[in-house]
Write a protein that holds these residues in place. Structure first.
Motif, PDB file in Angstrom:
ATOM      1  N   CYS A 253     -50.458 -23.257 -89.364  1.00  7.34           N
ATOM      2  CA  CYS A 253     -49.001 -23.174 -89.529  1.00  7.34           C
ATOM      3  C   CYS A 253     -48.285 -23.319 -88.187  1.00  7.34           C
ATOM      4  O   CYS A 253     -47.078 -23.612 -88.164  1.00  7.34           O
TER       5      CYS A 253
ATOM      6  N   GLY B 250     -38.928 -34.044 -85.013  1.00  6.22           N
ATOM      7  CA  GLY B 250     -39.726 -32.959 -85.581  1.00  6.22           C
ATOM      8  C   GLY B 250     -38.856 -32.070 -86.449  1.00  6.22           C
ATOM      9  O   GLY B 250     -37.701 -32.407 -86.757  1.00  6.22           O
ATOM     10  N   GLY B 251     -39.417 -30.931 -86.837  1.00  5.00           N
ATOM     11  CA  GLY B 251     -38.717 -30.035 -87.754  1.00  5.00           C
ATOM     12  C   GLY B 251     -37.408 -29.501 -87.198  1.00  5.00           C
ATOM     13  O   GLY B 251     -36.386 -29.498 -87.894  1.00  5.00           O
TER      14      GLY B 251
ATOM     15  N   HIS C 263     -36.647 -20.102 -90.400  1.00 14.01           N
ATOM     16  CA  HIS C 263     -37.188 -20.424 -89.076  1.00 14.01           C
ATOM     17  C   HIS C 263     -36.070 -20.290 -88.034  1.00 14.01           C
ATOM     18  O   HIS C 263     -34.902 -20.581 -88.349  1.00 14.01           O
TER      19      HIS C 263
ATOM     20  N   LEU D 283     -35.619 -22.178 -96.619  1.00 12.40           N
ATOM     21  CA  LEU D 283     -36.969 -22.536 -96.197  1.00 12.40           C
ATOM     22  C   LEU D 283     -37.879 -22.520 -97.440  1.00 12.40           C
ATOM     23  O   LEU D 283     -37.995 -21.485 -98.089  1.00 12.40           O
TER      24      LEU D 283
ATOM     25  N   ASP E 294     -35.829 -26.683 -95.814  1.00 17.77           N
ATOM     26  CA  ASP E 294     -36.792 -26.807 -94.716  1.00 17.77           C
ATOM     27  C   ASP E 294     -38.179 -26.838 -95.360  1.00 17.77           C
ATOM     28  O   ASP E 294     -38.711 -25.807 -95.765  1.00 17.77           O
TER      29      ASP E 294
ATOM     30  N   VAL F 108     -40.943 -27.940 -93.882  1.00 19.46           N
ATOM     31  CA  VAL F 108     -41.920 -28.198 -92.805  1.00 19.46           C
ATOM     32  C   VAL F 108     -43.316 -27.658 -93.145  1.00 19.46           C
ATOM     33  O   VAL F 108     -44.311 -28.309 -92.871  1.00 19.46           O
ATOM     34  N   GLN F 109     -43.390 -26.481 -93.774  1.00 20.73           N
ATOM     35  CA  GLN F 109     -44.720 -25.908 -94.050  1.00 20.73           C
ATOM     36  C   GLN F 109     -45.285 -26.365 -95.401  1.00 20.73           C
ATOM     37  O   GLN F 109     -46.426 -26.061 -95.721  1.00 20.73           O
TER      38      GLN F 109
ATOM     39  N   ALA G 100     -42.012 -32.179 -90.665  1.00 21.20           N
ATOM     40  CA  ALA G 100     -42.573 -32.425 -89.328  1.00 21.20           C
ATOM     41  C   ALA G 100     -44.017 -32.881 -89.494  1.00 21.20           C
ATOM     42  O   ALA G 100     -44.775 -32.292 -90.277  1.00 21.20           O
TER      43      ALA G 100
ATOM     44  N   CYS H 211     -43.298 -19.553 -83.144  1.00 18.54           N
ATOM     45  CA  CYS H 211     -41.981 -19.650 -82.516  1.00 18.54           C
ATOM     46  C   CYS H 211     -41.372 -18.289 -82.259  1.00 18.54           C
ATOM     47  O   CYS H 211     -40.399 -18.171 -81.550  1.00 18.54           O
TER      48      CYS H 211
END
Ligand SMILES: Cc1ncc(COP(=O)(O)O)c(C=O)c1O
Length: 408
Positions: free
Chosen positions: A23, A84-85, A112, A159, A188, A190-191, A211, A346
């Motif tokens: 992740c 990217g994200g 995020h 998210l 979002d 991204v994951q 991303a 992050c």
């Protein structure tokens, strides 16, 4: 594009230990590196140039863009290449703020940090920010969201898959509520991308961020999907990406992203729509939960569509029930050769203000500060097999014992 699918657990990236932090980022797949190398050798020119070198690069860029669009269920004109994200999220939120009258923007309490940073910029432009609460499993409170969808709300950002506790939000339901209220929705993803099939054409979502590096693609590239007809003010001006993102396109990175998404898509097809890593995750989780002092944070994987399929998040305490420091456990496990995380990469440098090491996500879910500092995240990818995970449970047991015995 039909890439040879490497066998799960084929032993890559074992040199530095066992990598269990998918992740945060993931090791680029061999086919991704090869696709990028080919572009750097054969199609390295500026895709806007009108000579043959440029045309070759433009050709490669557009075929990669089409491959991404096919896998994400969008038109190639709906796909904006970004770095990217974080940039995708900023482009979505600030791009909307540039074309809409200021109003209210809603974020969940477990986003995020990039989303909060983008929303803070909207606030400086006259927007109001409201956080939608989550329950103890990190799920958005849908009643609270619905109540907040009244004017002056104009934009919601949610998210889809929570990186720290693995919660999957009901994006289709949230999208329907937003549509009924005439409010734009950014997701979002991204994951999530690479771990489930995505069909943007049928999702009630206006903007979607991805991303490449979370699915064994390269870092430095991602995409924002933008529903056809939706206007955005670009963060970076220029002629590229139909005026929505200036800058010479990184053709090799986009090719690497397309190769990574293709591999992930083939894996999902081989698993009849499910990520084939899930059974490995389930076996590991069952072994971990047999240890005294370990509990799951976030939703159980038993519920349908409740948890990211490659994700385990735990709260760790000593045998006396006292929470142990997740960050110290991460260091202990690294010494034993296991690369895990105490939460989101992050936020692992900081923690919520005044609660050293505590995760803002766990605090938002209602955990006390000491518990919110005891999180451990294990996130898996196709480079792993059962044999890689054999020693993890005893290593964690030893690490917990050392921490419980040693000075706090
Ligand atoms: C859910 C989520 N959104 C956004 C991002 C930011 O993506 P990037 O690191 O590509 O900027 C991350 C990265 O950890 C993430 O997990």
């Amino acid at each position: 594009m039909n890439l040879p699918l490497p066998e799960q657990g084929s032993g890559t990236v074992r040199a530095g230990g066992v990598y269990l932090d998918a992740c945060a980022t993931s090791p680029p797949a061999a086919a991704v590196v090869a696709a990028m190398a080919r572009v750097l050798e054969e199609a390295w020119a500026n895709p806007s140039s009108l000579h043959g070198f440029g045309l070759a690069a433009a050709d490669r860029l557009e075929s990669s863009r089409q491959a991404l669009a096919d896998r994400l269920g969008c038109g190639s004109d709906e796909l904006v290449i970004v770095s990217g994200g974080s940039e995708a999220i900023h482009t979505a939120l600030i791009g909307c703020a540039g074309t809409l009258e200021p109003g209210r923007v809603l974020l969940s309490a477990v986003e995020h940090p990039a989303s909060y940073a983008a929303a803070a910029q909207m606030v400086r432009r006259g927007w109001q920010l409201e956080l939608v609460p989550v329950d103890s499993l990190g799920r958005v409170d849908l009643e609270a969201l619905q109540a907040l969808l009244a004017p002056p709300t104009r934009l919601v950002s949610i998210l889809w898959g929570q990186s720290e506790v693995g919660t999957i939000q009901p994006v289709a339901t949230i999208g329907r509520l937003c549509r009924e209220a005439g409010v734009l929705l950014h997701v979002d993803a991204v994951q999530v991308v690479g771990h489930r099939s995505i069909d943007f054409s049928t999702l009630p979502v206006d903007l979607l961020s991805c991303a490449a590096h979370k699915l064994q693609g390269p870092r430095g590239v991602g995409t924002l999907l933008v529903r056809r007809g939706l206007r955005l003010e670009p963060l970076i001006g220029g002629v590229q990406e139909a005026g929505r993102r200036g800058g010479t396109e990184p053709v090799a990175l986009v090719a690497g992203f397309a190769a990574a998404l293709e591999l992930a898509g083939q894996r999902l097809e081989a698993g009849a729509g499910r990520d084939p890593i899930e059974p490995l995750r389930d076996r590991l989780l069952a072994d971990l939960l047999r240890l005294e002092g370990l509990r799951l944070s976030g939703p159980s994987p038993d519920g349908p569509d409740s948890r990211l399929p490659h994700h385990i998040s735990l709260l760790v305490s000593g045998t006396d029930g006292h929470p142990l420091s997740g960050r110290r456990l991460v260091r202990e496990l690294a010494r034993s050769g296991y690369a895990v995380s105490s939460g989101s990469a992050c936020t692992s440098a900081g923690g919520a203000a005044g609660t050293a090491g505590a995760s803002a996500v766990l605090l938002a879910m209602g955990y006390a500060p000491a518990e919110a500092a005891s999180g451990l995240r294990i996130s898996l990818g196709p480079w792993l097999g059962d044999e890689d995970l054999e020693g993890l449970v005893p290593a964690l047991q030893r690490a917990c014992r050392r921490l419980a015995e040693g000075p706090g």
